[in-house]
Write an enzyme that holds these catalytic residues in place. Structure first.
Site, PDB file in Angstrom:
ATOM      1  N   GLY A   1      37.527  18.762  45.082  1.00  0.00           N
ATOM      2  CA  GLY A   1      37.107  20.715  44.534  1.00  0.00           C
ATOM      3  C   GLY A   1      38.473  20.733  43.093  1.00  0.00           C
ATOM      4  O   GLY A   1      38.961  19.584  43.465  1.00  0.00           O
TER       5      GLY A   1
ATOM      6  N   SER B   1      47.157  32.263  49.604  1.00  0.00           N
ATOM      7  CA  SER B   1      46.591  32.901  48.370  1.00  0.00           C
ATOM      8  C   SER B   1      47.301  34.111  48.337  1.00  0.00           C
ATOM      9  O   SER B   1      47.888  34.236  49.190  1.00  0.00           O
ATOM     10  CB  SER B   1      45.157  33.261  48.283  1.00  0.00           C
ATOM     11  OG  SER B   1      44.462  34.383  47.094  1.00  0.00           O
ATOM     12  N   ALA B   2      48.027  34.172  46.791  1.00  0.00           N
ATOM     13  CA  ALA B   2      48.408  35.739  46.314  1.00  0.00           C
ATOM     14  C   ALA B   2      47.977  36.810  46.921  1.00  0.00           C
ATOM     15  O   ALA B   2      48.308  37.452  47.618  1.00  0.00           O
ATOM     16  CB  ALA B   2      48.404  35.963  45.214  1.00  0.00           C
TER      17      ALA B   2
ATOM     18  N   TYR C   1      36.935  36.668  52.109  1.00  0.00           N
ATOM     19  CA  TYR C   1      37.931  36.078  51.590  1.00  0.00           C
ATOM     20  C   TYR C   1      39.975  35.778  51.848  1.00  0.00           C
ATOM     21  O   TYR C   1      39.785  34.925  52.681  1.00  0.00           O
ATOM     22  CB  TYR C   1      37.764  34.831  49.860  1.00  0.00           C
ATOM     23  CG  TYR C   1      38.804  34.383  49.706  1.00  0.00           C
ATOM     24  CD1 TYR C   1      38.649  32.988  49.469  1.00  0.00           C
ATOM     25  CD2 TYR C   1      40.242  34.526  49.171  1.00  0.00           C
ATOM     26  CE1 TYR C   1      39.790  31.846  49.054  1.00  0.00           C
ATOM     27  CE2 TYR C   1      41.188  34.123  48.452  1.00  0.00           C
ATOM     28  CZ  TYR C   1      40.458  32.437  48.104  1.00  0.00           C
ATOM     29  OH  TYR C   1      41.588  32.084  47.939  1.00  0.00           O
TER      30      TYR C   1
ATOM     31  N   LYS D   1      42.270  33.806  55.200  1.00  0.00           N
ATOM     32  CA  LYS D   1      43.486  32.760  54.270  1.00  0.00           C
ATOM     33  C   LYS D   1      44.938  33.934  55.333  1.00  0.00           C
ATOM     34  O   LYS D   1      45.834  33.029  55.498  1.00  0.00           O
ATOM     35  CB  LYS D   1      44.140  33.684  52.949  1.00  0.00           C
ATOM     36  CG  LYS D   1      42.997  32.860  52.064  1.00  0.00           C
ATOM     37  CD  LYS D   1      43.382  30.786  52.151  1.00  0.00           C
ATOM     38  CE  LYS D   1      42.187  29.937  51.129  1.00  0.00           C
ATOM     39  NZ  LYS D   1      42.513  28.684  51.499  1.00  0.00           N
TER      40      LYS D   1
ATOM     41  N   ASN E   1      47.176  31.817  40.062  1.00  0.00           N
ATOM     42  CA  ASN E   1      45.824  32.045  39.386  1.00  0.00           C
ATOM     43  C   ASN E   1      45.920  31.301  38.924  1.00  0.00           C
ATOM     44  O   ASN E   1      46.000  30.792  37.513  1.00  0.00           O
ATOM     45  CB  ASN E   1      46.034  32.769  38.264  1.00  0.00           C
ATOM     46  CG  ASN E   1      44.971  35.043  38.850  1.00  0.00           C
ATOM     47  OD1 ASN E   1      45.959  34.926  39.371  1.00  0.00           O
ATOM     48  ND2 ASN E   1      44.063  35.205  38.807  1.00  0.00           N
TER      49      ASN E   1
ATOM     50  N   ASN F   1      35.416  33.403  38.159  1.00  0.00           N
ATOM     51  CA  ASN F   1      36.647  33.784  37.550  1.00  0.00           C
ATOM     52  C   ASN F   1      36.968  33.831  36.252  1.00  0.00           C
ATOM     53  O   ASN F   1      35.696  33.311  35.568  1.00  0.00           O
ATOM     54  CB  ASN F   1      37.542  32.551  38.691  1.00  0.00           C
ATOM     55  CG  ASN F   1      37.380  32.451  39.915  1.00  0.00           C
ATOM     56  OD1 ASN F   1      37.294  31.759  40.220  1.00  0.00           O
ATOM     57  ND2 ASN F   1      38.065  33.590  40.453  1.00  0.00           N
ATOM     58  N   LEU F   2      37.821  34.473  35.490  1.00  0.00           N
ATOM     59  CA  LEU F   2      38.200  34.802  34.109  1.00  0.00           C
ATOM     60  C   LEU F   2      37.541  33.349  33.675  1.00  0.00           C
ATOM     61  O   LEU F   2      37.686  32.978  32.528  1.00  0.00           O
ATOM     62  CB  LEU F   2      39.727  35.180  33.779  1.00  0.00           C
ATOM     63  CG  LEU F   2      39.748  35.757  32.414  1.00  0.00           C
ATOM     64  CD1 LEU F   2      38.698  36.568  31.855  1.00  0.00           C
ATOM     65  CD2 LEU F   2      41.090  36.036  32.965  1.00  0.00           C
TER      66      LEU F   2
ATOM     67  N   ASP G   1      40.188  44.942  42.054  1.00  0.00           N
ATOM     68  CA  ASP G   1      41.137  44.167  41.630  1.00  0.00           C
ATOM     69  C   ASP G   1      42.363  45.179  41.870  1.00  0.00           C
ATOM     70  O   ASP G   1      42.188  46.489  41.368  1.00  0.00           O
ATOM     71  CB  ASP G   1      40.087  44.498  40.074  1.00  0.00           C
ATOM     72  CG  ASP G   1      39.674  42.790  39.431  1.00  0.00           C
ATOM     73  OD1 ASP G   1      40.199  42.056  40.430  1.00  0.00           O
ATOM     74  OD2 ASP G   1      38.928  43.038  38.576  1.00  0.00           O
TER      75      ASP G   1
END
Ligand code: UDP
Length: 338
Positions: free
Chosen positions: A10, A124-125, A149, A153, A179, A199-200, A295
């Site tokens: 990945g 992940s944060a 998700y 984690k 990120n 994702n952005l 968000d």
């Protein structure tokens, strides 16, 4: 030293494979290619001059995973295998719990049976939830996760804590990513989402290359200087190097150690869009839309701990991240597909 990367084909795993090979490690990748392509192995070899050994297996399949350990003297594992799409996880939570927990439990069982005691986990944060003050420090409260998700984690972090407490020989490093964006500067490997990106950055790059006609900016009324959300974007190569530092540290340090991997700086959605426009020399058509549910307005990392203890620091800036993302996308408009 031979390191197994579960989910190593990945985005983050492939960049880590390159950095581990560059640092002199042997790399074995186990991946079922559910969200990646085998071609990435050739690309890793092209960059690093050395080919990782590749097993197309499901990490949750104990027999197949045991065979990888029998055929290789694995001394450490970096565990990425898992589903990672936040919006999807809110729709099919059982699929996320089943897959992310099964892969981890099978891996831990096999590691115990084969006497492999070093693991670096890709966390992940998002485990910090939405109630902490910024910058996020590793000692802060975790919980209040808002999707399956992030919950997986956090659950895996807890599983690792228990397993490590029960085994005095175990070295466990939990890396909480902020990120990750960007791509290898060679343009040979990068992020290749299947279907419409969530994702952005991949959405921006696909807009720049003409696959999407505009970027939707989700929310313009957040409590931030330009009204759009602020995140801590970190270059994927810096993040990958953080894993090499973590593996080195794991060899000499038993117990659980947790580190944030970020830059310590926040950038808004519009900062990213405008920096990307400079890097690619084109305008990104933008449509302003409502907030995306879930968000948080602003978060970034405290990076002091990784700095001090792992001797790791992100080097690339936002312009580099955008330039390298663009270089990857324009050279590989369809990702790894022809
Ligand atoms: N975002 C956006 N448009 C998109 C994708 C993301 O405006 O098409 C925003 C999103 O609302 C968030 C930021 O970009 O404020 C980063 O989102 P991403 O999904 O990349 O990462 P997250 O921080 O949610 O894990």
């Amino acid at each position: 030293m031979k390191i197994l990367l579960t989910g190593g084909a990945g985005f983050i795993g492939s960049h880590t494979a390159v950095e581990l090979l560059n640092a002199g490690y042997d790399v074995v990748i186990a991946d079922n290619l559910s969200n990646s392509r085998e071609k990435v192995i050739d690309r890793i070899e092209k960059i690093a001059g050395k080919r990782p050994k590749f097993y197309k297996i499901d990490v949750a399949n104990k027999e197949e995973l045991s065979k990888v350990f029998d055929e290789n003297k694995i001394e450490g594992v970096i565990h990425y295998a898992g589903f990672k799409c936040v919006p999807e996880s809110t729709k099919v939570p059982i699929k996320y719990y089943r897959n992310n927990l099964d892969t981890t439990l099978t891996l831990l069982e096999v590691m115990e049976e084969k006497n492999c005691n070093a693991i670096v986990f890709s966390s992940s944060a998002t485990v910090y939830g939405d109630k902490n003050k910024i910058p996020y420090e590793e000692t802060m409260h975790t919980g209040d996760t808002t999707n399956a998700y992030s919950s997986t984690k956090l659950m895996i972090e807890n599983i690792l804590q228990d397993v490590t407490r029960a085994n005095p020989n175990m070295s466990t490093i939990i890396l909480r990513y902020f990120n990750p964006i960007g791509a290898h500067p060679s343009g040979l490997i990068g992020e290749a989402p299947q279907g419409i990106p969530n994702n952005l950055m991949p959405y921006i790059t696909q807009t720049a290359v003409g696959i999407r006609d505009h970027l939707s900016v989700f929310g313009t009324d957040y409590n931030t200087p330009d009204g759009t959300c602020i995140r801590d974007y970190v270059h994927i190569v810096d993040l990958a190097k953080g894993h090499v530092s973590a593996i080195k540290y794991a060899v000499d340090n038993k117990g659980v150690n947790i580190f944030n991997l970020g830059t310590g700086k926040g950038s808004s959605v519009l900062d990213v869009v405008h920096t990307f426009e400079k890097a690619c020399g084109k305008e990104i058509p933008v449509v302003y839309e409502d907030r995306r549910p879930g968000d948080i307005d602003c978060f970034y990392a405290s990076v002091e701990k990784a700095n001090k203890i792992l001797n790791w620091k992100a080097e690339y800036n936002l312009y580099d991240m955008c330039a390298h993302s663009w270089n990857w996308q324009k050279n590989n408009p369809k990702g790894y597909d022809e």
